[in-house]
Design an enzyme around this catalytic site. Structure first.
Site, PDB file in Angstrom:
ATOM      1  N   CYS A 111       0.823  -1.228   0.000  1.00 55.37           N
ATOM      2  CA  CYS A 111       0.000   0.000   0.000  1.00 55.37           C
ATOM      3  C   CYS A 111       0.851   1.270   0.000  1.00 55.37           C
ATOM      4  CB  CYS A 111      -0.975   0.000   1.172  1.00 55.37           C
ATOM      5  SG  CYS A 111      -1.172  -1.564   2.003  1.00 55.37           S
ATOM      6  N   ARG A 132       6.643 -11.376   5.404  1.00 53.48           N
ATOM      7  CA  ARG A 132       6.013 -11.209   6.715  1.00 53.48           C
ATOM      8  C   ARG A 132       6.608 -12.189   7.697  1.00 53.48           C
ATOM      9  NH1 ARG A 132      -0.423 -10.266   5.283  1.00 53.48           N
ATOM     10  NH2 ARG A 132       0.005  -8.523   3.887  1.00 53.48           N
ATOM     11  N   GLN A 181       1.532 -11.125  -3.640  1.00 53.00           N
ATOM     12  CA  GLN A 181       0.108 -10.751  -3.636  1.00 53.00           C
ATOM     13  C   GLN A 181      -0.377 -10.405  -5.030  1.00 53.00           C
ATOM     14  OE1 GLN A 181      -1.800  -8.057  -0.943  1.00 53.00           O
ATOM     15  NE2 GLN A 181      -0.219  -8.298   0.620  1.00 53.00           N
ATOM     16  N   ASP A 183      -2.229  -7.958  -5.864  1.00 53.40           N
ATOM     17  CA  ASP A 183      -2.670  -6.796  -5.098  1.00 53.40           C
ATOM     18  C   ASP A 183      -3.158  -5.656  -5.992  1.00 53.40           C
ATOM     19  OD1 ASP A 183      -3.147  -5.363  -2.836  1.00 53.40           O
ATOM     20  OD2 ASP A 183      -1.053  -4.905  -2.369  1.00 53.40           O
ATOM     21  N   HIS A 189      -4.674  -1.336  -5.327  1.00 54.81           N
ATOM     22  CA  HIS A 189      -5.243  -0.277  -4.498  1.00 54.81           C
ATOM     23  C   HIS A 189      -6.077   0.615  -5.390  1.00 54.81           C
ATOM     24  CE1 HIS A 189      -1.970  -1.879  -2.039  1.00 54.81           C
ATOM     25  NE2 HIS A 189      -2.842  -1.664  -1.064  1.00 54.81           N
ATOM     26  N   LYS A 221     -12.913  -4.813   6.602  1.00 53.86           N
ATOM     27  CA  LYS A 221     -12.702  -5.515   5.338  1.00 53.86           C
ATOM     28  C   LYS A 221     -13.660  -6.679   5.159  1.00 53.86           C
ATOM     29  CE  LYS A 221      -8.949  -8.151   7.434  1.00 53.86           C
ATOM     30  NZ  LYS A 221      -7.850  -9.038   7.196  1.00 53.86           N
ATOM     31  N   HIS A 268      -8.269  -1.551  -0.670  1.00 56.54           N
ATOM     32  CA  HIS A 268      -7.178  -2.524  -0.869  1.00 56.54           C
ATOM     33  C   HIS A 268      -7.868  -3.823  -1.267  1.00 56.54           C
ATOM     34  CE1 HIS A 268      -4.376  -0.387   2.124  1.00 56.54           C
ATOM     35  NE2 HIS A 268      -5.549   0.184   2.321  1.00 56.54           N
TER      36      HIS A 268
END
Ligand code: TSB
Ligand code: ZN
Length: 582
Positions: A277, A306, A324, A326, A328, A412, A458
């Protein structure tokens, strides 16, 4: 799979069986000392200190045999209540029990223990009446386990087992367990050469092998195409950032325990990123935006790191280095509902393509009392939570609410699925965020020429390629659909001397696909069996008939039928199958 913890009677039975296990171990290894023996979803275990002894398969059968003997003897299980002093005296030779007793509440004077014949264990209970009731059990596995889970402590021996009231229930459960282990993506991933791990690379850091890389590339192409059609713009950004970047975003304060420690290079202090992000916020801030440009959808197949507890890492499902799928989405407040809806529709569309049917929507909300994790702005949270609820209700989706599961920046929607083994995990996620845009001072110019702050969604449809691959391997038991399969077509000439040339020409003709030609001098039956073992979707069997008629005969994975068609029909058939993704 049955969850023992959810059934009170079964829990008691399994708890008693853990005592039976401890008693048998004590008979066979009189110096054994016992830590705890809880009931778990899969049955029970006991952590035992056996000195330097490491349990083997042979020991397990001996222990099981001894358990049967004690059970047959049929002693009653008797509860005693004693004082703390008496308990300290009774267990004075067992430092683990002393550890438990000394930590018990001073005022809570009643301590209970349970005896069966020559064995007594400290325990809250309850238990079955007699060990006679423990007839249908099985010791399942064993492993090392650090005392209190701390690797600086001594390694104990953990033995797992399960117990049922009838032979039939035990056998059914063992059968289910066997099936689950056959479905375990770690086993399939190894057999099909999807991924490997190596101590030198580290825990939770899988290496994707060529077959796995094909699956991943196909998944990337698939979702990239979908996202492109929906107006996403993809970027590439580094998988590190400075500590200052994560201080700005708030991750340093709210997410640090999930991050790898920082490293200094020259004057900069870097951290491996746990999320993308912050990078995407900076990409947005690189341009000026008008209200007409929004939504802006920035996507990336982004590598993150992580810190996951070493006991929690699991194959591709829970890793420390992940990629990810991912994005945004930067939207105006009036676009939140519509954009959130589009994300949910994309999730449903993808699940339909993959035939994923067993999943649950979870609306993850903040825990109001947890002021440390969640920023303190009730209005912002309430607005965000209401907004998500509203869309879910509009879409008539079934969902449940989970307090304390929200990200630190907002509520979320998570999609939960059940792996072959272990608890449910989140696959897709879509998260609403009013916070990060403020922290990064993002803006757009509204129709009156004033600066406004965008809202961020997200979202990750696959979640990570890692977890999604794990899930899809388990769903398909490794028999991936044609479009995803590392090897799509396996050509087997019946007799190399007469049919190899034609088989080679077919391979040439099918060069747009992932084709293997098995030209080993092995028997046809053997090669066919291997083709099935490798879960190859289509096997071509090429003999004299096919050579003479200039056509092909094929078998689909899971079918015993052989179908003969012209070459053109065959190509049409596979094209169709690939396009339909079935
Ligand atoms: C969606 N910032 C958001 C992103 O923009 C984010 O990182 N969300 S997340 O923390 O929920 O992670 C996204 C997805 O990654 C999760 O839904 C889950 O499917 C997957 N994931 C999380 N942790 C792991 C892990 N340790 N191993 C494999 N996949 C993981
Ligand atoms: Zn994010």
């Amino acid at each position: 799979m049955k969850n023992i913890l959810e059934d009170e009677k079964l829990s008691v039975l399994n708890h008693s069986c853990a005592h039976l296990l401890a008693q048998a171990v004590k008979h066979l290894y009189p110096k054994a000392k016992f830590w705890v023996g809880p009931v778990i979803a899969e049955g029970f275990y006991y952590d035992i200190d056996l000195g330097d002894k490491v349990i083997t398969d042979d020991d397990i059968s001996k222990i099981e045999h001894e358990m049967k003997k004690i059970a047959k003897d049929g002693k009653k299980i008797i509860r005693h209540e004693i004082t703390k002093e008496e308990a300290l005296e009774m267990f004075k030779d067992d430092p683990y029990k002393i550890d438990l007793i000394t930590r018990m509440d001073e005022n809570n004077t009643v301590i209970s223990c349970y005896s069966q014949g020559d064995f007594t264990d400290l325990c809250r209970g309850p238990h079955v009446e007699s060990v006679k009731e423990l007839k249908y059990f099985k010791l399942l596995k064993f492993s090392g386990a650090y005392f209190k889970g701390d690797k600086n402590n001594k390694m104990l021996q953990r033995i797992y087992g399960v117990c049922f009231p009838s032979e039939e229930e035990l056998n059914d459960y063992l059968q289910e367990l066997q099936e689950a282990s056959e479905r375990d993506h770690r086993k399939i991933g190894k057999n099909l050469n999807i991924f490997m791990t190596h101590d030198l690379v580290g825990k939770g850091m899988p290496l994707w092998l060529p077959n796995g890389a094909i699956v991943r590339k196909e998944l990337e192409n698939y979702i990239y195409k979908k996202e492109q059609k929906l107006g996403y713009k993809h970027v590439y950004t580094p998988c590190v950032g400075t500590v200052d970047l994560y201080k700005t975003s708030g991750h340093w304060d709210h997410y640090k325990e999930n991050m790898f420690p920082s490293m200094k290079v020259d004057e900069e202090e870097f951290v491996l990123r746990p999320m993308n992000c912050p990078h995407h916020m900076l990409v947005y801030a690189n341009d000026l935006h008008s209200y007409r440009d929004l939504p802006i959808r920035i996507g990336e197949f982004a590598t993150d790191f992580r810190y996951e507890a070493s006991g929690a890492v699991k194959g591709l499902e829970r890793v420390r280095c992940m990629c990810q799928n991912d994005a945004h989405l930067f939207v105006r407040p009036d676009q939140i509902g519509e954009e959130f809806k589009k994300v949910v529709e994309l999730i449903l569309d993808v699940y339909h393509d993959f035939g994923i049917k067993n999943y649950k929507f979870r609306l993850s909300l903040r825990d109001k009392s947890d002021k440390e994790k969640y920023f303190d702005d009730d209005k912002m949270w309430n607005d965000a939570e209401d907004k998500l609820r509203e869309v879910l209700n509009d879409l008539h989706l079934d969902y449940y609410e989970a307090i304390g599961e929200a990200a630190f920046y907002g509520p979320k929607l998570d999609v939960e699925v059940k792996p072959a083994i272990g608890p449910e995990v989140t696959l897709s996620t879509c998260q609403l965020d009013f916070l990060l845009p403020r922290r990064f001072e993002l803006s757009y110019i509204d129709s009156d020429g004033n600066k406004q702050i965008p809202v961020v969604l997200h979202r990750a449809i696959f979640g990570t390629f890692d977890r999604f691959t794990a899930f899809i391997l388990e769903e398909t038991k490794g028999a991936l659909p044609l479009w995803l399969s590392p090897v799509q077509i396996n050509i087997i000439p019946v007799n190399n001397e007469y049919h190899l040339e034609y088989a080679k020409s077919l391979k040439e003709m099918l060069s747009d696909y992932r084709v293997e030609l098995d030209e080993r001098n092995e028997k046809l039956g053997y090669k066919m069996r291997e083709s099935v073992m490798h879960k190859i979707p289509i096997t071509l069997i090429i003999g004299q008939k096919e050579v003479d008629n200039n056509n092909v005969s094929y078998r689909l994975y899971g079918s015993e039928d052989t179908i003969t068609v012209s070459k053109e029909e065959f190509i049409k058939f596979i094209e169709d199958k690939i396009n339909k993704k079935n």
